[in-house]
Scaffold this active site. Structure first.
Site, mmCIF file in Angstrom:
data_model
loop_
_atom_site.group_PDB
_atom_site.id
_atom_site.type_symbol
_atom_site.label_atom_id
_atom_site.label_comp_id
_atom_site.label_asym_id
_atom_site.label_seq_id
_atom_site.Cartn_x
_atom_site.Cartn_y
_atom_site.Cartn_z
ATOM 1 N N LYS A 1 -7.867 1.499 -3.131
ATOM 2 C CA LYS A 1 -7.529 1.073 -1.768
ATOM 3 C C LYS A 1 -7.687 2.242 -0.777
ATOM 4 C CE LYS A 1 -5.144 -1.039 1.614
ATOM 5 N NZ LYS A 1 -5.415 -2.289 2.254
ATOM 6 N N LYS B 1 -1.845 5.095 8.567
ATOM 7 C CA LYS B 1 -1.035 5.167 7.337
ATOM 8 C C LYS B 1 -1.944 5.394 6.123
ATOM 9 C CE LYS B 1 1.506 2.305 4.080
ATOM 10 N NZ LYS B 1 2.117 1.036 3.708
ATOM 11 N N THR C 1 0.874 -1.174 0.000
ATOM 12 C CA THR C 1 0.000 0.000 0.000
ATOM 13 C C THR C 1 0.909 1.221 0.000
ATOM 14 O OG1 THR C 1 -1.656 -1.170 1.301
ATOM 15 C CG2 THR C 1 -1.821 1.235 1.235
HETATM 16 P P1 NAD Z 1 5.981 -5.666 7.277
HETATM 17 O O1 NAD Z 1 6.699 -4.487 7.848
HETATM 18 O O2 NAD Z 1 5.716 -6.847 8.146
HETATM 19 O O3 NAD Z 1 6.763 -6.201 5.965
HETATM 20 C C1 NAD Z 1 7.485 -5.407 5.084
HETATM 21 C C2 NAD Z 1 8.801 -6.120 4.806
HETATM 22 O O4 NAD Z 1 9.537 -5.397 3.829
HETATM 23 C C3 NAD Z 1 9.684 -6.222 6.054
HETATM 24 O O5 NAD Z 1 9.963 -7.580 6.333
HETATM 25 C C4 NAD Z 1 10.948 -5.451 5.669
HETATM 26 O O6 NAD Z 1 12.144 -6.004 6.209
HETATM 27 C C5 NAD Z 1 10.906 -5.550 4.163
HETATM 28 N N1 NAD Z 1 11.715 -4.525 3.502
HETATM 29 C C6 NAD Z 1 11.823 -3.216 3.819
HETATM 30 N N2 NAD Z 1 12.672 -2.598 2.980
HETATM 31 C C7 NAD Z 1 13.104 -3.549 2.098
HETATM 32 C C8 NAD Z 1 14.004 -3.540 1.011
HETATM 33 N N3 NAD Z 1 14.635 -2.413 0.632
HETATM 34 N N4 NAD Z 1 14.226 -4.696 0.353
HETATM 35 C C9 NAD Z 1 13.602 -5.847 0.742
HETATM 36 N N5 NAD Z 1 12.735 -5.912 1.773
HETATM 37 C C10 NAD Z 1 12.497 -4.789 2.438
HETATM 38 O O7 NAD Z 1 4.622 -5.089 6.681
HETATM 39 P P2 NAD Z 1 3.330 -5.926 6.217
HETATM 40 O O8 NAD Z 1 2.349 -5.946 7.322
HETATM 41 O O9 NAD Z 1 3.786 -7.189 5.578
HETATM 42 O O10 NAD Z 1 2.749 -4.940 5.107
HETATM 43 C C11 NAD Z 1 3.325 -4.847 3.801
HETATM 44 C C12 NAD Z 1 2.485 -3.897 2.979
HETATM 45 O O11 NAD Z 1 1.146 -4.391 2.915
HETATM 46 C C13 NAD Z 1 2.380 -2.471 3.549
HETATM 47 O O12 NAD Z 1 2.426 -1.570 2.485
HETATM 48 C C14 NAD Z 1 1.031 -2.472 4.262
HETATM 49 O O13 NAD Z 1 0.465 -1.181 4.321
HETATM 50 C C15 NAD Z 1 0.230 -3.391 3.360
HETATM 51 N N6 NAD Z 1 -0.910 -4.057 4.038
HETATM 52 C C16 NAD Z 1 -0.747 -4.629 5.251
HETATM 53 C C17 NAD Z 1 -1.832 -5.257 5.854
HETATM 54 C C18 NAD Z 1 -1.691 -5.916 7.213
HETATM 55 O O14 NAD Z 1 -2.720 -6.239 7.816
HETATM 56 N N7 NAD Z 1 -0.479 -6.137 7.715
HETATM 57 C C19 NAD Z 1 -3.080 -5.299 5.214
HETATM 58 C C20 NAD Z 1 -3.205 -4.729 3.941
HETATM 59 C C21 NAD Z 1 -2.097 -4.110 3.366
#
Ligand code: NAD
Length: 284
Positions: free
Chosen positions: A162, A237, A87
């Site tokens: 979204k 966010k 997102t």
């Molecule tokens: P998260 O922080 O658990 O995962 C993100 C991952 O990206 C982390 O493991 C981090 O180490 C990795 N990362 C960061 N920089 C990086 C790079 N340069 N190269 C490789 N990896 C890198 O977050 P999440 O909960 O998995 O969410 C991911 C996305 O999905 C976000 O944009 C969030 O808004 C969206 N989202 C999350 C949810 C939820 O319920 N968690 C629901 C819908 C959407």
């Protein structure tokens, strides 16, 4: 298919695991060194993107997406489809599409709803933006990781859908919390209010499916001490992204703006790490 998966966090790890389960050959990279069973780990994002039919990113924000795309787009094979499920702000999504197009790659912005539970169960909803050809290439993967994929339009349309959805959700949750908090002060039981609203014109997902009061309606985070669910931090966010998008096109979203303020106060107070429906305690 051969798939590169970058960003193996709370969402990315179970999504990648479902692709492996469906028989795809998945190579993954996460900057935090996270590994997933059945996903071949490599040392960089560029390596994960090399020689793949599809490259999926699931990253925290638009700045990180832009920097990762700078690395992975030059590594992408001609004919590969790049799918970003993070997102992010609409401008960053469009910038990522533009980078991919310059290299002759197909690309889709495809944020999800359904949370960590939906990612694990393979029941996410994908809202996608990009060309019909790019969407068609990504669709079989959406079918594995999710239950529904909607092609919303051109580049950035997925992110636009979204943030509009989540802005409405933030507003409606605050409205539901206000109604239940007012009812309590008026001496009206939460169950009575639920029975009326859930079958009346005030019905909405925030009341009918995700009621912010414990013991009322279907099981929700309120019944589990407000453990997320959908964390208030993530709602904040998305509300901030909605306000950024509204400012960029001079759209009036006064309720969205107020919802963003209220969630910012909540997260700065005791809302961090709690479900977004715990807002009711703040209002009480
Ligand atoms: P998260 O922080 O658990 O995962 C993100 C991952 O990206 C982390 O493991 C981090 O180490 C990795 N990362 C960061 N920089 C990086 C790079 N340069 N190269 C490789 N990896 C890198 O977050 P999440 O909960 O998995 O969410 C991911 C996305 O999905 C976000 O944009 C969030 O808004 C969206 N989202 C999350 C949810 C939820 O319920 N968690 C629901 C819908 C959407």
């Amino acid at each position: 298919m051969k798939i590169g998966f970058i960003g193996l966090g709370n969402m990315g790890a179970p999504m990648a695991a479902n692709l492996v389960k469906a028989g795809h050959e998945v190579t993954g990279f996460d900057v935090a060194g996270i590994t997933v069973d059945g996903v071949a780990a490599v040392a960089s994002a560029a390596e994960a993107a090399t020689g793949q039919d599809a490259v999926i990113t699931m990253l925290p924000n638009g700045d990180i997406l832009r920097s990762v795309y700078t690395e992975i787009v030059p590594a992408g094979d001609k004919g590969a489809v790049f799918i970003d499920c993070s997102t992010v702000d609409v401008d960053s999504a469009r910038a990522a599409h533009a980078m991919a197009a310059d290299k002759g790659l197909l690309s889709v912005d495809a944020p999800v709803s359904g949370g960590v539970g939906g990612a694990a169960a393979g029941t996410l909803t994908f809202m996608a933006g990009g060309s019909a050809e790019a969407f068609a290439r990504a669709a079989p993967l959406f079918e594995i990781m999710g239950r529904k994929a909607v092609h919303c339009g051109d580049a950035g349309a997925g992110q636009s859908a979204k943030i509009c959805n989540n802005m409405l959700l933030g507003i409606s949750m605050i409205g539901a919390c206000e109604a239940f908090a007012l009812a309590e002060k008026l001496g009206l039981s939460a169950q009575s209010l639920f029975d009326v609203v859930s079958t009346s014109s005030g019905s909405c997902w925030s009341v009918n499916t995700y009621c912010p009061v414990p013991g009322v309606g279907p099981e929700s985070p309120a019944d589990n001490g407000y453990k997320p669910g959908f964390a208030a931090d993530l709602m904040l966010k998305d509300l901030k992204l909605s306000q950024q998008a509204a400012a960029s096109v001079m759209a009036k979203t006064p309720m969205g703006a107020r919802a963003a303020e209220l969630y910012a106060e909540f997260v700065e107070g005791d809302g961090k790490g709690r479900d977004f429906s715990a807002m009711i305690e703040q209002l009480k």
